[in-house]
Design an enzyme around this catalytic site. Sequence first.
Site, short mmCIF file in Angstrom:
data_model
loop_
_atom_site.label_atom_id
_atom_site.label_comp_id
_atom_site.label_asym_id
_atom_site.label_seq_id
_atom_site.Cartn_x
_atom_site.Cartn_y
_atom_site.Cartn_z
CB SER A 123 13.52 11.86 -65.15
OG SER A 123 14.25 12.81 -64.41
CG ASP A 226 22.89 14.33 -68.68
OD1 ASP A 226 23.11 14.81 -69.81
OD2 ASP A 226 21.81 14.52 -68.09
N GLY A 278 16.60 12.46 -71.76
CA GLY A 278 15.55 13.35 -72.25
C GLY A 278 15.75 14.75 -71.74
O1 OSB Z 1 19.57 15.77 -66.27
O2 OSB Z 1 18.56 14.32 -67.40
C1 OSB Z 1 18.61 15.45 -66.95
C2 OSB Z 1 15.41 17.34 -67.78
C3 OSB Z 1 15.91 18.57 -68.11
C4 OSB Z 1 17.26 18.79 -68.03
C5 OSB Z 1 18.11 17.77 -67.62
C6 OSB Z 1 17.61 16.52 -67.30
C7 OSB Z 1 16.22 16.31 -67.34
C8 OSB Z 1 15.58 15.06 -66.95
C9 OSB Z 1 14.23 14.76 -67.54
O3 OSB Z 1 16.03 14.31 -66.14
C10 OSB Z 1 14.29 13.73 -68.60
C11 OSB Z 1 13.01 13.66 -69.39
O4 OSB Z 1 12.09 12.97 -68.96
O5 OSB Z 1 12.90 14.29 -70.46
MG MG Z 2 20.88 14.10 -66.19
#
Ligand code: OSB
Ligand code: MG
Length: 354
Positions: A123, A226, A278
């Site tokens: 991400s 999500d 994540g």
């Molecule tokens: O929306 O998936 C998300 C991180 C913090 C809060 C929300 C999100 C995220 C990420 C990172 O996209 C995912 C990771 O690598 O842990």
């Molecule tokens: Mg997300």
Amino acid sequence: MQLKEPFEISSGIVYDRRVILLTLFSDGLVGWSECVAGEDPGYSYETCETAWSILTQLILPRMIGKEVAATQEGMKETDWIKGHPMAKAAVEMALLDLEAKTQNKPLSSIIGGTKQKVEVGVSVGLQPNDEELAKKVGTFIEKGYSRIKLKIKPGRDVHMVGNIRDLYPDTRIMVDANSAYTLQDMEVLKELDQFGLMMIEQPLAYDDYLDHSRLQQELQTPICLDESIRSVRDVKLAVELGSCRIVNIKPGRVGGIASSQAIHDFCLKENMPVWCGGMLESGVGRAHNVALASLPGFVLPGDISESQRYWAEDIVEPEFTIDNGHVQVPTGHGIGVAVLEDLVTKLTVETAEF
Ligand code: OSB
Ligand code: MG
């Protein structure tokens, strides 16, 4: 824990995480988990402060001395609490680590995991400009990540994503808006629909299943939910309404592993692909995510980066590393990684003992 670099999404920037670690002791064994709640309510109403309060005032004092045969029996104690899935998930996952250790088995095997390694993507947060983003994406592709997720927000979308698509025509790309759009943005969302993206994650408000359904009808690209998914009941609603075609499962967001399994099982039956999301976890939460992602229905790459993507020094050993687009599922007992307790002690700012 200080992030190696700031992580920016549509709702704000994170520089570091105050990680709530939960340690449960029973019969000489120690179970570990991590609460994924953030510093502010930009992603969910739960924060470090609310989770700390629910855990230390309502859940943990009542667990001391309880004899439970299995994790889900212990979790019955928390059923009366409405909401707060992130706080509850921490308890459930530490209990599961203990349960696996009691049986001398890896966590993945006691929850029905079948894979030895899991496919992983990365991400990528919002960057200061398109050049920086292109460089970052290039580095991650070289590292072997098998799909790239780009964070977007209004004004940082069509041009930015189109540029990456042109530069990397064969890479599996998806975007995540973290609820930054409304149906008023249909034109922009339809332009994003032209890039052959794997999915568009959480374009609209977290509690708007109806508008997600209206949007999905207008798009070729699958919508992935999500923030909207907090339990299997939310997935049933989303399926009924046609609000998405893919589900992101984060055990920390949905109340733990059992809830994740229920979502996984339902989605498998509905032919709905799922993947493991994540929350910038330390190695402790990452270990739980990897175990979950070893279940057979996790057919799409997860947001499970190697430890070094976020941390100069992770708090577990061995650290998680990426090899050929995959992360190994630990084979040791429980979460299968050892917590570096001296480092944890050094980083600790507050403790509560029961
Ligand atoms: O929306 O998936 C998300 C991180 C913090 C809060 C929300 C999100 C995220 C990420 C990172 O996209 C995912 C990771 O690598 O842990
Ligand atoms: Mg997300």
